[in-house]
Design a protein around this motif. Structure first.
Motif, PDB file in Angstrom:
ATOM      1  N   ILE A 146       0.837  -1.194   0.000  1.00 56.39           N
ATOM      2  CA  ILE A 146       0.000   0.000   0.000  1.00 56.39           C
ATOM      3  C   ILE A 146       0.873   1.245   0.000  1.00 56.39           C
ATOM      4  O   ILE A 146       2.009   1.217   0.458  1.00 56.39           O
ATOM      5  N   LYS A 147       0.339   2.316  -0.562  1.00 53.95           N
ATOM      6  CA  LYS A 147       1.034   3.590  -0.590  1.00 53.95           C
ATOM      7  C   LYS A 147       0.361   4.527   0.396  1.00 53.95           C
ATOM      8  O   LYS A 147      -0.870   4.654   0.403  1.00 53.95           O
ATOM      9  N   SER A 148       1.168   5.187   1.237  1.00 57.34           N
ATOM     10  CA  SER A 148       0.619   6.096   2.234  1.00 57.34           C
ATOM     11  C   SER A 148       0.848   7.540   1.814  1.00 57.34           C
ATOM     12  O   SER A 148       1.743   7.850   1.027  1.00 57.34           O
ATOM     13  N   THR A 149       0.038   8.427   2.347  1.00 56.76           N
ATOM     14  CA  THR A 149       0.221   9.858   2.112  1.00 56.76           C
ATOM     15  C   THR A 149       1.342  10.366   3.016  1.00 56.76           C
ATOM     16  O   THR A 149       1.786   9.666   3.928  1.00 56.76           O
ATOM     17  N   GLY A 152       0.563  10.141   6.673  1.00 58.68           N
ATOM     18  CA  GLY A 152       0.331   8.863   7.324  1.00 58.68           C
ATOM     19  C   GLY A 152      -0.995   8.200   7.081  1.00 58.68           C
ATOM     20  O   GLY A 152      -1.393   7.308   7.851  1.00 58.68           O
ATOM     21  N   PHE A 153      -1.708   8.578   6.030  1.00 55.50           N
ATOM     22  CA  PHE A 153      -2.963   7.925   5.714  1.00 55.50           C
ATOM     23  C   PHE A 153      -2.804   7.089   4.444  1.00 55.50           C
ATOM     24  O   PHE A 153      -1.946   7.366   3.590  1.00 55.50           O
ATOM     25  N   MET A 154      -3.656   6.077   4.306  1.00 55.44           N
ATOM     26  CA  MET A 154      -3.581   5.237   3.118  1.00 55.44           C
ATOM     27  C   MET A 154      -4.025   6.009   1.881  1.00 55.44           C
ATOM     28  O   MET A 154      -5.047   6.676   1.888  1.00 55.44           O
ATOM     29  N   GLU A 155      -3.208   5.913   0.818  1.00 52.29           N
ATOM     30  CA  GLU A 155      -3.559   6.553  -0.441  1.00 52.29           C
ATOM     31  C   GLU A 155      -4.129   5.552  -1.436  1.00 52.29           C
ATOM     32  O   GLU A 155      -5.181   5.761  -2.026  1.00 52.29           O
ATOM     33  N   THR A 156      -3.422   4.419  -1.606  1.00 53.46           N
ATOM     34  CA  THR A 156      -3.891   3.407  -2.551  1.00 53.46           C
ATOM     35  C   THR A 156      -3.249   2.065  -2.234  1.00 53.46           C
ATOM     36  O   THR A 156      -2.259   1.994  -1.502  1.00 53.46           O
TER      37      THR A 156
END
Length: 254
Positions: A146-149, A152-156
């Motif tokens: 997963i890719k995070s912002t 610290g939030f999930m982006e995709t």
């Protein structure tokens, strides 16, 4: 194995092992009486068609390495000073081979702390590199990526079936890997780690990917040393029980 071109090895061992958390670089930690990097060297050194092995090591471990390799009679091995980054160490190894290698000779690049390799898989990779000028070993992803912002939030989330893990050994025609490093940027030298990407970006060659066996794992943390020790001891037990020669050729997950 009959080859029209020579095969050489660059075995980067120049890291200080920050993630490993030890005063002794992980490549020099002894497991069952032999330093980790010697397990890799032993395999390459025993193969008749491999002509030379260049091993970049940390500056303050050069004399130790030279004495170690002398005692173990590694007459194919050349020790050089490792550099600040992985790419810089590999390029130093490549430069050491200029004058020894011809354009179409094959260079195997393998992490010194991936202790279990075997000749059959090396032959497969070398043959692919002779056909396609570059080849690399891969393994399927175990976890979803997963890719995070930045906060610290999930982006995709990536589709796992569309990706794989890159491992070593990797093989290249000598002129191809030379050209890739000659065009390498300073940022790539310092922060990059993937040789296959360099070849694709700077030489325009898409490396042939080869499914690798499960034992292409890397010693990264201290717990990996324990796993390595357990595995080797299990093979020694098998040898004693079967009265057979031990070959470090794992066939199952560790």
């Amino acid at each position: 194995m009959s080859l029209k071109s020579d095969v050489v090895v660059v075995l980067p061992a120049g890291g200080c092992g920050q993630r490993f958390g030890s005063d002794i670089p992980k490549q020099f930690v002894e497991v069952c009486g032999m330093p980790v990097l010697c397990y890799s060297i032993e395999v390459f050194h025993s193969i008749s068609w491999i002509k030379k092995i260049v091993v970049p090591v940390p500056k303050y471990w050069i004399e130790f390495a030279k004495q170690l390799f002398l005692e173990r009679k590694y007459n194919k091995v050349v020790v050089i000073e490792g550099k600040e980054s992985r790419h810089q160490s590999i390029y130093a190894g490549i430069q050491t081979l200029i004058g020894f290698c011809s354009a179409e000779d094959i260079v195997i690049i393998h992490d010194a702390v991936r202790p279990f390799i075997d000749e059959d898989f090396l032959i497969q990779l070398v043959n692919e590199a002779k056909l396609y000028k570059a080849s690399g070993s891969i393994r399927p992803l175990v976890s979803t990526i997963i890719k995070s912002t930045s906060d610290g939030f999930m982006e995709t989330s990536l589709k796992r079936d569309s990706y794989c893990e890159s491992h070593t050994p990797q093989c290249f025609q000598f002129n191809v890997i030379c050209k890739a490093y000659q065009k390498c940027s300073e940022t790539e030298f310092i922060h990059g780690t993937e040789c296959l990407q360099l070849v694709q970006t700077h030489v325009g060659i898409s490396p042939k990917l080869v499914d690798g066996p499960s034992y292409l794992w890397k010693v990264t943390h201290k717990s990996d040393i324990r796993l390595m020790e357990i595995y080797i001891k299990s093979k020694i037990r098998d040898k004693n029980e079967n009265n057979d020669n031990i070959i470090f050729k794992p066939s199952e997950e560790i």
